[in-house]
Design a protein around this motif. Structure first.
Motif, short mmCIF file in Angstrom:
data_model
loop_
_atom_site.label_atom_id
_atom_site.label_comp_id
_atom_site.label_asym_id
_atom_site.label_seq_id
_atom_site.Cartn_x
_atom_site.Cartn_y
_atom_site.Cartn_z
N CYS A 174 5.74 15.49 21.49
CA CYS A 174 4.54 15.34 20.68
C CYS A 174 4.97 15.27 19.22
CB CYS A 174 3.62 16.54 20.92
SG CYS A 174 2.20 16.61 19.81
N CYS A 214 1.39 10.82 14.25
CA CYS A 214 0.38 11.53 15.03
C CYS A 214 -1.01 11.19 14.49
CB CYS A 214 0.62 13.03 14.94
SG CYS A 214 -0.69 14.02 15.70
N CYS A 242 -4.91 12.82 21.77
CA CYS A 242 -3.64 13.05 22.48
C CYS A 242 -3.62 12.24 23.77
CB CYS A 242 -3.46 14.53 22.79
SG CYS A 242 -3.46 15.60 21.34
N GLN A 302 -0.83 11.40 26.29
CA GLN A 302 -0.33 12.69 26.73
C GLN A 302 -1.14 13.09 27.97
OE1 GLN A 302 -1.39 16.60 24.85
NE2 GLN A 302 0.63 16.28 23.93
#
Length: 131
Positions: free
Chosen positions: A17, A47, A63, A69
């Protein structure tokens, strides 16, 4: 605890991440170890949560939708343990590089039979959950 923190710190994530790479380690009652992380599957360089100024706990939909993710570290470790047929009843999950567990992760740990989650910092226990 030092040995566990070192194992968590040394765990390599192929696509971590970009905001906060979180690592989970489950240790079963028969001492089998399974790792998980909040890795991403998208080829991105920044991000989206940082770009939008999201606070901790906000913007998790990005995410999944942008970073692709699949799971938080806790759930990833649970999924990996299931793939490896590791018994999770009364196991302990150690979480590193975060300060708490979200409701979804707590529910997943309880459902899996994990009895304890210990959130670790470099030198101390930050939080402990007993299920």
């Amino acid at each position: 605890m030092e040995v566990i923190v070192q194992k968590l710190k040394n765990y390599k994530v192929s696509r971590p991440c970009l905001k906060q790479s979180v690592i989970a380690l489950i240790i079963s009652k028969d001492n089998k170890e399974v790792f998980g992380s909040n890795h991403i599957n998208a080829e991105i360089s920044t991000c989206p949560r940082v770009e939008k100024g999201c606070k901790t706990g906000e913007g998790y939909e990005m995410c999944k939708n942008i970073c692709q993710q699949n799971f938080h570290a806790e759930v990833d470790a649970i999924q990996n343990a299931k793939k490896e047929n590791v018994e999770l009843k009364n196991a302990t999950l150690y979480l590193y590089n975060h300060s708490y567990c979200c409701v979804n992760c707590i529910d997943n740990m309880k459902f899996a039979g994990i009895s304890k989650c210990i959130v670790l910092g470099d030198n101390s226990i930050i939080k402990e959950y007993l299920f």
